[in-house]
Enzyme design. Structure first.
Site, PDB file in Angstrom:
ATOM      1  N   GLU A 115      19.623 -22.563  24.698  1.00 53.40           N
ATOM      2  CA  GLU A 115      19.385 -22.633  26.269  1.00 53.40           C
ATOM      3  C   GLU A 115      21.015 -23.017  26.942  1.00 53.40           C
ATOM      4  O   GLU A 115      21.940 -22.957  26.132  1.00 53.40           O
ATOM      5  CB  GLU A 115      18.308 -23.636  26.434  1.00 53.40           C
ATOM      6  N   ARG A 285      22.564 -25.307  34.107  1.00 53.90           N
ATOM      7  CA  ARG A 285      21.748 -25.076  35.037  1.00 53.90           C
ATOM      8  C   ARG A 285      22.153 -25.112  36.521  1.00 53.90           C
ATOM      9  O   ARG A 285      21.763 -24.441  37.318  1.00 53.90           O
ATOM     10  CB  ARG A 285      20.626 -26.136  34.971  1.00 53.90           C
ATOM     11  N   HIS A 346      13.270 -29.522  39.545  1.00 53.43           N
ATOM     12  CA  HIS A 346      12.539 -29.582  38.268  1.00 53.43           C
ATOM     13  C   HIS A 346      12.851 -30.927  37.405  1.00 53.43           C
ATOM     14  O   HIS A 346      12.022 -31.398  36.629  1.00 53.43           O
ATOM     15  CB  HIS A 346      13.246 -28.600  37.748  1.00 53.43           C
ATOM     16  N   ARG A 381      21.755 -32.875  33.779  1.00 50.76           N
ATOM     17  CA  ARG A 381      21.048 -32.791  32.355  1.00 50.76           C
ATOM     18  C   ARG A 381      21.192 -31.427  31.820  1.00 50.76           C
ATOM     19  O   ARG A 381      20.986 -30.466  32.130  1.00 50.76           O
ATOM     20  CB  ARG A 381      19.587 -33.081  32.550  1.00 50.76           C
TER      21      ARG A 381
END
Ligand code: FAD
Ligand code: SIN
Length: 530
Positions: A115, A285, A346, A381
């Site tokens: 990821e 992200r 999120h 994160r």
């Protein structure tokens, strides 16, 4: 009514269930949860759990990736501890019966996904339904445990603080919580010698979120009201890729899709992530979400597109069976066409500040999982580090609580029952829906992916007004689930705005156009004490 247990755990996601199972080895446990036991962010987790489990990977690499994503604000010792603890916690889940995807028939070699922000393949997963597999195994074990009593449809309203409800003797310990039994409407006094908040995140503070409806930041708000220290609430993570569809309610398209080669495209088919970061579609992200925001504002389009249709259809269906099926229901076949996607709130990086054992600044009160701020994530994160953090801290906090109860024989003091005062049943519940919508909309518009001083000031003025109105309503009318949640999202919104106003720089997930650069004078946690 009054109930007594050694341990009270509020929340039944990965953190609460894990804590409950471990604590129950040494005492009686009450597990309180506001809907059915499985309803949690955990249940919907797709990508998986990050951990170093292959010969090609190293603890150092996982630590480095976590620190890089955290943009200077991670606690290095915590990062090291969590990363090193990971493999043992994954083994425990396997022993419990979680069937992770493997590369061989007998499950011998785990299939590790990749990821954003990870330099190696290290995501343990159960196809694209990792959370469901983990939650179901934990729930089965909890239900089978003779020392755990589960209370579904029970929403915790406030922590029981001795100094607040009994006397000002200086005993500032928490001795349980007042909990609304939604089946009867009665507020029950749950007494305990150790209380763990495992109530998850606060995505519902925003209009668009990948989070389920339970994510209203209740633990953060309850802790704050009780005097807990809250840290880093400005760092709200926006997931770059939720399905853009009026009926999809921000259905998540896992980052693992990009991990398997998926590419983000503009409407005309142009890939754009390589213009924003050297890791292109696998950048952390915050960078991907901001890049999408930038491209959408530039083009005026409603969404960008995520394409993995160039991979063999059989592979896509096998690796992402749930996402494939869900997208088909909305009219998109990801094996044949790009999916329309947008970012949505999120993950809440901030929360109740804890030490390495999950303890807060309040005696007998623990915070674990997404409601906590442990120092692992810093300003952003890393993908799939959240389930890992919850496992590690539930393990450490439960052993601390067991030790604490062994060494300290103090019994629960007499606590008064919940007082309803002059509250009456509301005849204008429309106030609740109106305020919910208002908060979520201005948080999205003013305190979203890209912030400015002017927008934050506006948000601050709005929340001040609404907070007073909601508090008045709270004291006048009998409490309900919706009222408890509304009061909590108002508190969490206020904490996010205040924290964002305090950080006069851009770092990680907090981007302010008036202070677009990092400024190391702000290289510290943002702390607000309740
Ligand atoms: P949750 O799982 O959210 O559980 C909170 C519990 O508290 C619920 O049972 C809720 O009902 C209960 N509760 C809340 N308030 C109260 C109250 N007042 N009284 C009683 N009960 C209450 N992370 C990863 O690491 N990997 C992933 O692949 C991943 N995918 C994700 C996909 C989605 C769609 C989402 C939304 C999140 C994802 N995350 C992922 C993040 C991760 O799932 C969460 O951070 C994690 O599950 C949080 O676990 P938790 O136990 O702290 O809280
Ligand atoms: C995802 O599958 O993209 C979610 C992973 C995470 O939030 O860690």
């Amino acid at each position: 009514m009054e109930k007594r247990h050694d341990f009270l755990i509020i929340g039944s996601g990965i953190a609460g269930l894990t804590f409950a199972l471990k604590a129950a080895e040494r005492g009686s446990v009450a597990l309180v949860t506001k809907r059915n036991i499985s309803e949690s962010a955990t249940y919907y987790a797709q990508g998986g759990i990050a951990s170093v489990l292959s010969a090609e990977d190293t603890f150092d690499a996982h630590i480095k990736d976590t620190l890089y994503a955290g943009a200077g604000l991670c606690d290095g010792d915590i990062v090291e501890m969590v990363v090193r603890d990971g493999p043992a916690r994954i083994q425990e889940l396997i022993h419990l019966g979680v069937k992770f995807s493997s590369r061989r028939e007998n499950g011998a070699e785990l299939d590790l996904g990749r990821e954003g922000g990870h330099s190696k393949r290290r995501i343990v997963h159960a196809e694209d339904l990792t959370g469901k597999a983990v939650e179901e195994a934990l729930v089965a074990a909890v239900k089978a445990h003779p020392r755990i009593s589960v209370f579904e449809n029970h929403i915790a309203v406030d922590l029981i603080l001795h100094s607040k409800f009994v006397s000002d003797s200086g005993d500032d310990a928490v001795w349980g919580a007042y909990v609304l039994d939604k089946n009867t409407g009665e507020v029950v006094t749950f007494l305990s010698r150790a209380t763990a908040l495992a109530t998850g995140g606060a995505g519902k503070v925003y209009l668009y979120t990948s989070n389920p409806d339970i994510a209203t930041g209740d633990g953060m708000a309850m802790g704050y009201r009780a005097g807990a220290v809250i840290a880093n609430m400005e760092f709200i993570q926006f997931h770059p890729t939720c399905l853009y569809h009026s009926k999809a309610k921000s259905f998540l398209i896992s980052e693992a899709v990009r991990g398997e080669g998926g590419v983000l495209l503009l409407k005309d088919g142009t890939p754009f992530m390589k213009n924003h970061h050297q890791m292109a579609d696998l950048a952390p992200r915050d960078i991907v979400a901001r890049a999408i925001d930038y491209e959408l504002k530039k083009s005026g389009d409603d969404c960008v597109y995520l394409d993995i249709s160039f991979k063999p259809a059989e592979f896509v269906r096998g690796r992402f069976p749930n996402i494939h099926k869900k997208c088909l229901e909305f009219g998109y076949d990801m094996t044949k066409e790009p999916l329309p996607v947008v970012p949505a709130a999120h993950y809440t990086c901030g929360g109740l500040k804890t030490d390495s054992r999950g303890t807060t600044n309040i005696k007998r009160l623990y915070a674990i999982g997404e409601t906590a701020c442990t120092g692992l994530h810093g300003a952003n994160r890393l993908a799939s580090n959240s389930l890992l953090e919850a496992l590690v801290f539930a393990d450490r906090a439960s052993s601390h609580a067991i030790e604490m109860l062994k060494s300290d024989r103090a019994d629960v003091p007499a606590i008064p029952e919940w007082q309803t005062g002059g509250a009456v049943v509301s005849d204008e519940a429309v106030v609740i829906t109106q305020n919910w919508d208002e908060i979520r909309r201005f948080m999205w518009n003013y305190v979203g992916i890209v912030r400015s001083e002017r927008r934050l000031e506006r948000a601050e003025r709005r929340i001040e007004l609404l907070k007073n109105e909601i508090n008045q309503y709270y004291w006048d009318f009998t409490i309900t689930n919706n009222l408890v949640e509304l009061r909590n999202i108002a508190t969490v919104a206020e904490l996010i705005i205040k924290s964002a106003r305090m950080r006069k720089e851009s770092r990680g997930l907090h981007y302010n156009i008036d202070f677009p650069e990092r400024d190391d004078r702000f290289l510290e946690d943002t702390l607000i004490k309740g």
